[in-house]
Design an enzyme around this catalytic site. Sequence first.
Site, PDB file in Angstrom:
ATOM      1  CE  LYS A 172      -3.923  -2.008   2.495  1.00 57.67           C
ATOM      2  NZ  LYS A 172      -4.883  -1.822   3.605  1.00 57.67           N
ATOM      3  N   GLY A 206      -8.114   4.909   0.626  1.00 54.18           N
ATOM      4  CA  GLY A 206      -9.310   4.772  -0.195  1.00 54.18           C
ATOM      5  C   GLY A 206      -9.147   3.805  -1.356  1.00 54.18           C
ATOM      6  CB  ILE A 214      -8.198  -9.689   4.730  1.00 54.25           C
ATOM      7  CG1 ILE A 214      -7.295  -9.254   5.900  1.00 54.25           C
ATOM      8  CG2 ILE A 214      -9.372 -10.529   5.222  1.00 54.25           C
ATOM      9  CD1 ILE A 214      -6.796 -10.362   6.766  1.00 54.25           C
ATOM     10  CD  GLU A 246     -11.669   3.485   5.819  1.00 53.73           C
ATOM     11  OE1 GLU A 246     -12.198   4.392   5.182  1.00 53.73           O
ATOM     12  OE2 GLU A 246     -10.895   2.644   5.304  1.00 53.73           O
ATOM     13  CG  ASN A 251     -11.675   7.870   6.289  1.00 52.20           C
ATOM     14  OD1 ASN A 251     -10.720   7.878   5.529  1.00 52.20           O
ATOM     15  ND2 ASN A 251     -12.486   6.838   6.373  1.00 52.20           N
ATOM     16  NE  ARG A 272     -14.103  11.707   4.320  1.00 51.79           N
ATOM     17  CZ  ARG A 272     -13.267  10.728   4.029  1.00 51.79           C
ATOM     18  NH1 ARG A 272     -11.971  10.900   4.182  1.00 51.79           N
ATOM     19  NH2 ARG A 272     -13.706   9.557   3.618  1.00 51.79           N
TER      20      ARG A 272
END
Length: 453
Positions: free
Chosen positions: A162, A168, A207, A279, A294, A296
């Site tokens: 990543k 996202g 996963i 998340e 996140n 926001r």
Amino acid sequence: MPSAPFKKILIANRGEIAVRIISACKELGIQTVAVYSEADRYSSHVRFADQAICIGPAKSARSYLDQPSIISAAEITNVDAIHPGYGFLSENPGFAEVCETSEIKFIGPKPAVIRLMGVKEQARAFMRQMGVPVLPGSTGVLGSPEEALETAECIGYPVILKASAGGGGRGMRVVNRPDELAGLFAQAQSEAGSAFSSPDLYLEKYIAAPRHIEFQVLGDEHQGVEILGERECSIQRRHQKLLEESPSLAVSDAQRAEIGAALRRALAAAGYSNAGTVEFLMDEDGKLYFIEVNARVQVEHPVTEFVTGIDIVKSQIRIAQGERLEEILPGPVTLRGHAIECRINAENPDTFVPSPGRITGFHAPGGIGVRVDTWAYTDCVVPPYYDSLLAKLITYGNDRGEAIRRMQRALSMFIVEGIYTSIPLHQRILADPDFQAGKFDTNFVKRFMPAGK
Ligand code: MV4
């Protein structure tokens, strides 16, 4: 230190969330300033705000992302604060700093906290140190493909690379075997370098069929933190959520309490102030692992508002005024009943191709346990320049079955003419026996796609 109540707020956003923020301001007795692009002259947020200023052409880069234009609009109208909504400038630490320098309160976390949460590998390291479960993976940024190979051998394949500045779902690569790693590492690194500000990569155990579960949090400017339960967000396609619910059928009371306690400690230690979402992925054994924060308000916040009775947007504003959560919240946070949200998009329900144009007929459903957050109306024009979210239909019931049936009847009473919408897709999802039984993961929507894509 606690600032005075705001008299006037500028909303640096458009569409349904701009209308949602204006609603909160009206209830708090705060004046509002809308900003709009040339394509949004006739949009609802312009009509409902007390003042409105055109900030540039249709393209976001020259309007809703144009910091000097927005700051100028804020200065001309003499606002006390800017609410960024979601997307656009909402998680831009540089913009939060510019607001601070201009003596305008940014309704969001402090710039340093936005920055920490935006560097995914640092957010992951922070959460791990604070005792929040994270997936097995690298510690810090990967220095080389060799280091990635060593880490992957250690945790076992498959693994996922990543981008540290990503999030996202962009710039990720799944690696199934050691011989694929070097090539995918180079690809991910160059993609991250051009798409984001940095080529930094990290690695996690992959996963294959996770559930996507996120916890809603509120933090004040005095280290107060409350957890508002979780949302189940697995019903998505290509990282675009279609339907969300709260609570998640897959999260036990014990798990909710355990994760909640760890998050309270972690976010208080981080000095997190604002609404936020943490998340997690749930693996096939039902274990939860942190993936990202996140910083926001999110599209799907209304399902949490239904089950907690807490107005998240008003809370954001009052937090930014310096108030404590004890003053803002009516009492201890409790979860009651079940809520579901369908995102009504202006798009073809079979191909997902956007469907901009004039809405020639519009009727939103109402009645008990039904909420519609929208900017649309009869004869409005859906511009082609922005995301395709037209309306959010949210239903509440005493239990999940009632919320589902209420959603089905409300969808049957939702009329949008002149363009395509995702309503028929939502009807197919809600009628699916596996959806009704709560048996699904992030791969669920593929079964409704023509080629299983
Ligand atoms: C993962 C994953 C599997 N394993 N990480 C995609 C969005 C980004 N926030 C994280 N994502 C994923 N991370 C590990 N270690 C699978 C996904 C993923 C996904 C996550 C949530 C919701 C939908 C998704 C769709 C595809 C992949």
